[in-house]
Design a protein around this motif. Sequence first.
Motif: not given
Length: 118
Positions: A65-83
Motif C-alpha cells: 500500500v498505497p495503491y490506486v483502484i480506478a474506473i477507467v473509460e476505454l477509448a472505444e465507446q463512451p460509458d465503456l468502463r472497467l475497474v
Amino acid sequence: MTTPAVDADSQLLIHRCVDCRRWIHPETERCPECAGELKAEPVSGDATVFTFTVNHHAFHPAVPVPYVIAIVELAEQPDLRLVSNIVGCAPEEVTIGMPVRVLMEQRGDTLVPVFARA
C-alpha cells in the motif's frame, strides 16, 4: 464485477455485439441494446481515468500500500468502463481524465489488465 479476458497475444478482450457492434462490459448473455450475440474482441487499450480511490489498507501481504483502484473509460465507446489498478506512478499523480494505457500484470497463473499513464 468480472475481469475482462486476455488473449494469447496479451491483448485486452471486451465483448461486443455482432449485430449492433456495441461494446458490452461487464459481459451479459445477450446485447442489452438489441439482444444480439456477443463475441470477445480486442480493444486498443487506450483509456482515461474516470474516477479513482487510493487504498491505504493492506488486504494481502503481497500487495503493498498505497495503491490506486480506478474506473477507467476505454477509448472505444463512451460509458465503456472497467475497474482496474493504476500502476507505474505515485498515487498522488493520478488525476481524473488522465490518459492511460493497458498493461498486463502476472498474478499467479493469470494475466490481469492494469493501466499506466499513457
